[in-house]
Design a protein around this motif. Structure first.
Motif, PDB file in Angstrom:
ATOM      1  N   ALA A 173       5.753  13.009   1.229  1.00 52.32           N
ATOM      2  CA  ALA A 173       6.547  11.962   1.870  1.00 52.32           C
ATOM      3  C   ALA A 173       5.797  10.642   1.676  1.00 52.32           C
ATOM      4  N   VAL A 174       6.408   9.713   0.955  1.00 52.68           N
ATOM      5  CA  VAL A 174       5.729   8.461   0.597  1.00 52.68           C
ATOM      6  C   VAL A 174       6.480   7.277   1.203  1.00 52.68           C
ATOM      7  N   PHE A 175       5.736   6.377   1.826  1.00 47.75           N
ATOM      8  CA  PHE A 175       6.284   5.133   2.345  1.00 47.75           C
ATOM      9  C   PHE A 175       5.284   4.029   2.003  1.00 47.75           C
ATOM     10  N   THR A 176       5.552   2.794   2.413  1.00 46.63           N
ATOM     11  CA  THR A 176       4.612   1.718   2.115  1.00 46.63           C
ATOM     12  C   THR A 176       4.323   0.871   3.345  1.00 46.63           C
ATOM     13  N   LYS A 177       3.158   0.212   3.297  1.00 40.74           N
ATOM     14  CA  LYS A 177       2.785  -0.821   4.266  1.00 40.74           C
ATOM     15  C   LYS A 177       2.567  -2.110   3.472  1.00 40.74           C
TER      16      LYS A 177
ATOM     17  N   ILE B 215       0.854  -1.187   0.000  1.00 39.68           N
ATOM     18  CA  ILE B 215       0.000   0.000   0.000  1.00 39.68           C
ATOM     19  C   ILE B 215       0.891   1.239   0.000  1.00 39.68           C
ATOM     20  N   PHE B 216       0.613   2.182  -0.899  1.00 43.59           N
ATOM     21  CA  PHE B 216       1.334   3.460  -0.918  1.00 43.59           C
ATOM     22  C   PHE B 216       0.708   4.379   0.127  1.00 43.59           C
ATOM     23  N   CYS B 217       1.530   4.925   1.016  1.00 43.38           N
ATOM     24  CA  CYS B 217       1.046   5.789   2.089  1.00 43.38           C
ATOM     25  C   CYS B 217       1.731   7.143   2.023  1.00 43.38           C
ATOM     26  N   VAL B 218       0.997   8.170   2.416  1.00 43.06           N
ATOM     27  CA  VAL B 218       1.516   9.542   2.370  1.00 43.06           C
ATOM     28  C   VAL B 218       1.577  10.084   3.788  1.00 43.06           C
ATOM     29  N   GLY B 219       2.730  10.576   4.175  1.00 43.74           N
ATOM     30  CA  GLY B 219       2.908  11.116   5.519  1.00 43.74           C
ATOM     31  C   GLY B 219       2.737  12.624   5.552  1.00 43.74           C
ATOM     32  N   LYS B 220       2.289  13.111   6.685  1.00 41.73           N
ATOM     33  CA  LYS B 220       2.238  14.558   6.971  1.00 41.73           C
ATOM     34  C   LYS B 220       1.505  15.332   5.867  1.00 41.73           C
ATOM     35  N   ASN B 221       0.284  14.904   5.548  1.00 38.40           N
ATOM     36  CA  ASN B 221      -0.412  15.510   4.411  1.00 38.40           C
ATOM     37  C   ASN B 221      -1.573  16.407   4.808  1.00 38.40           C
TER      38      ASN B 221
ATOM     39  N   HIS C  87      14.270   3.571  14.438  1.00 37.61           N
ATOM     40  CA  HIS C  87      14.890   3.078  13.213  1.00 37.61           C
ATOM     41  C   HIS C  87      15.082   4.172  12.165  1.00 37.61           C
ATOM     42  N   LYS C  88      14.647   5.378  12.492  1.00 35.64           N
ATOM     43  CA  LYS C  88      14.860   6.549  11.640  1.00 35.64           C
ATOM     44  C   LYS C  88      14.272   6.370  10.233  1.00 35.64           C
ATOM     45  N   GLN C  89      13.167   5.658  10.159  1.00 34.90           N
ATOM     46  CA  GLN C  89      12.393   5.519   8.925  1.00 34.90           C
ATOM     47  C   GLN C  89      10.999   5.037   9.349  1.00 34.90           C
ATOM     48  N   TRP C  90      10.091   4.950   8.408  1.00 33.47           N
ATOM     49  CA  TRP C  90       8.698   4.693   8.773  1.00 33.47           C
ATOM     50  C   TRP C  90       8.266   3.247   8.607  1.00 33.47           C
ATOM     51  N   PHE C  91       8.906   2.476   7.747  1.00 31.43           N
ATOM     52  CA  PHE C  91       8.379   1.166   7.374  1.00 31.43           C
ATOM     53  C   PHE C  91       8.231   0.228   8.570  1.00 31.43           C
ATOM     54  N   LEU C  92       9.259   0.110   9.406  1.00 31.80           N
ATOM     55  CA  LEU C  92       9.209  -0.857  10.508  1.00 31.80           C
ATOM     56  C   LEU C  92       8.158  -0.489  11.550  1.00 31.80           C
TER      57      LEU C  92
ATOM     58  N   ALA D 275      11.572  11.067  12.178  1.00 30.00           N
ATOM     59  CA  ALA D 275      12.922  10.628  11.824  1.00 30.00           C
ATOM     60  C   ALA D 275      13.346  11.226  10.500  1.00 30.00           C
ATOM     61  N   GLY D 276      14.551  11.773  10.456  1.00 26.64           N
ATOM     62  CA  GLY D 276      15.107  12.241   9.195  1.00 26.64           C
ATOM     63  C   GLY D 276      14.534  13.551   8.702  1.00 26.64           C
ATOM     64  N   ALA D 277      13.904  14.338   9.578  1.00 28.17           N
ATOM     65  CA  ALA D 277      13.282  15.591   9.148  1.00 28.17           C
ATOM     66  C   ALA D 277      14.316  16.700   9.015  1.00 28.17           C
ATOM     67  N   VAL D 278      14.026  17.635   8.127  1.00 33.68           N
ATOM     68  CA  VAL D 278      14.831  18.848   8.027  1.00 33.68           C
ATOM     69  C   VAL D 278      14.490  19.731   9.223  1.00 33.68           C
ATOM     70  N   GLN D 279      15.479  20.140   9.981  1.00 31.86           N
ATOM     71  CA  GLN D 279      15.242  20.909  11.187  1.00 31.86           C
ATOM     72  C   GLN D 279      14.431  22.161  10.880  1.00 31.86           C
ATOM     73  N   GLY D 280      13.341  22.334  11.605  1.00 34.50           N
ATOM     74  CA  GLY D 280      12.516  23.528  11.455  1.00 34.50           C
ATOM     75  C   GLY D 280      11.517  23.457  10.325  1.00 34.50           C
ATOM     76  N   ALA D 281      11.554  22.390   9.496  1.00 32.44           N
ATOM     77  CA  ALA D 281      10.624  22.284   8.369  1.00 32.44           C
ATOM     78  C   ALA D 281       9.394  21.502   8.809  1.00 32.44           C
ATOM     79  N   GLU D 282       8.225  22.155   8.785  1.00 31.38           N
ATOM     80  CA  GLU D 282       6.981  21.483   9.161  1.00 31.38           C
ATOM     81  C   GLU D 282       6.234  20.990   7.940  1.00 31.38           C
ATOM     82  N   ILE D 283       6.188  21.801   6.881  1.00 34.08           N
ATOM     83  CA  ILE D 283       5.459  21.451   5.665  1.00 34.08           C
ATOM     84  C   ILE D 283       6.468  21.097   4.581  1.00 34.08           C
TER      85      ILE D 283
END
Length: 284
Positions: free
Chosen positions: A103-107, A69-75, A173-178, A90-98
């Motif tokens: 941001a796409v990950f999968t389940k 499944i394609f998933c979209v984060g922070k939308n 784990h500094k990523q979303w999949f796990l 995890a892995g965000a640009v400091q100070g960047a909210e939008i």
């Protein structure tokens, strides 16, 4: 049209639902994915079976997609802000909210469970399980390099997904999949509504935990809208009939509360999307 997969008299049936009449009509194929693929190819016109009473039928997850499944984060803007301030990103640009891009990950499809199915909290693996109500888009006609202007031509329908997340695994784990991939972490349902049933760009999205309203927004608030997501995902990659795109969750998740509130054994999470229905699951 409402389309579901049900367990009925020992068989698994893809059906068209008529809740007002208390009836369901078998689609005459082996799975919902087969029906979507046939529809994409112009071969599925109308349900083929005789109407049956809904009595005794149990709703299952409406669809098992052909791949992850394609998933979209922070939308949603408010969720992006609460997530950026939570300390769990995890892995965000400091100070960047939008983000400037989705941001796409999968389940994995192995996460999928149906309406009213119990969901394992995996207490030996995580102690920070969170809920996320999401509108899910189901691709009908496949394609690559799909333009925004043609995006809705490729949509078969919509359903509800709870993008259950182990926040500690997401952070550690500094990523979303796990954090997203544990068994049972994708309740889906209660059924699919076809594209013509709703205006997916203007529906209310809500979530309750033990009867307490936690999330409420409108899909008008999406940062990256549905046509934009389809255009982005199909750029150089062929989308397939039956692919699912989960479009992101509004503010009000457990990590956004002060202090954070994670799911506990016995909690019931109920989700609603206007024009689709409700999806409810108990956690254990």
């Amino acid at each position: 049209m409402k389309l579901a997969t049900v367990s009925h008299e020992g068989a698994t049936l893809p059906v068209a639902l008529d809740p007002e009449r208390g009836q369901m009509t078998p689609l005459g194929v082996g799975s919902m994915l087969e029906w979507i693929q046939a529809s994409s190819a112009g071969g599925a016109k109308a349900p083929a079976g005789q109407p049956l009473a809904l009595t005794g039928a149990r709703l299952l997850a409406p669809l098992v997609p052909p791949r992850n499944i394609f998933c979209v984060g922070k939308n949603y803007r408010e969720h992006a802000r609460e997530f950026a301030q939570s300390g769990f990103e995890a892995g965000a640009v400091q100070g960047a909210e939008i983000d400037a891009f989705p941001a796409v990950f999968t389940k994995p499809a192995s996460c999928i469970v149906g309406p009213d199915d119990p969901v394992d909290l995996h207490a030996g693996v995580t102690s920070m399980v969170d809920y996320e109500v999401e509108l899910a888009v189901i691709i009908g006609r496949g394609g690559r390099d799909i333009s925004r202007a043609r995006a809705f031509d490729h949509i078969f329908g919509y359903t509800i997904i709870n993008d259950v997340t182990a926040r500690d695994r997401q952070r550690n784990h500094k990523q979303w999949f796990l954090g997203k991939a544990l068994d049972g972490f994708c309740p889906m349902g209660p059924w699919i509504v076809t594209r013509d049933e709703i205006d997916a760009e203007n529906v209310e999205v809500s979530c309750w935990v033990n009867g307490e309203l936690r999330q409420h927004a409108n899909t008008r608030d999406l940062i990256f809208d549905i046509p934009g997501l389809i255009e982005t995902l199909s750029a150089g990659m062929t989308l397939l009939p039956g692919d699912i795109i989960s479009t992101g969750t509004p503010a009000g998740v457990g990590i956004g509360l002060k202090p954070p509130r994670f799911l506990q054994s016995g909690d019931v999470v109920r989700m609603s999307i206007q024009g689709i229905g409700e999806l409810s699951n108990r956690f254990k």
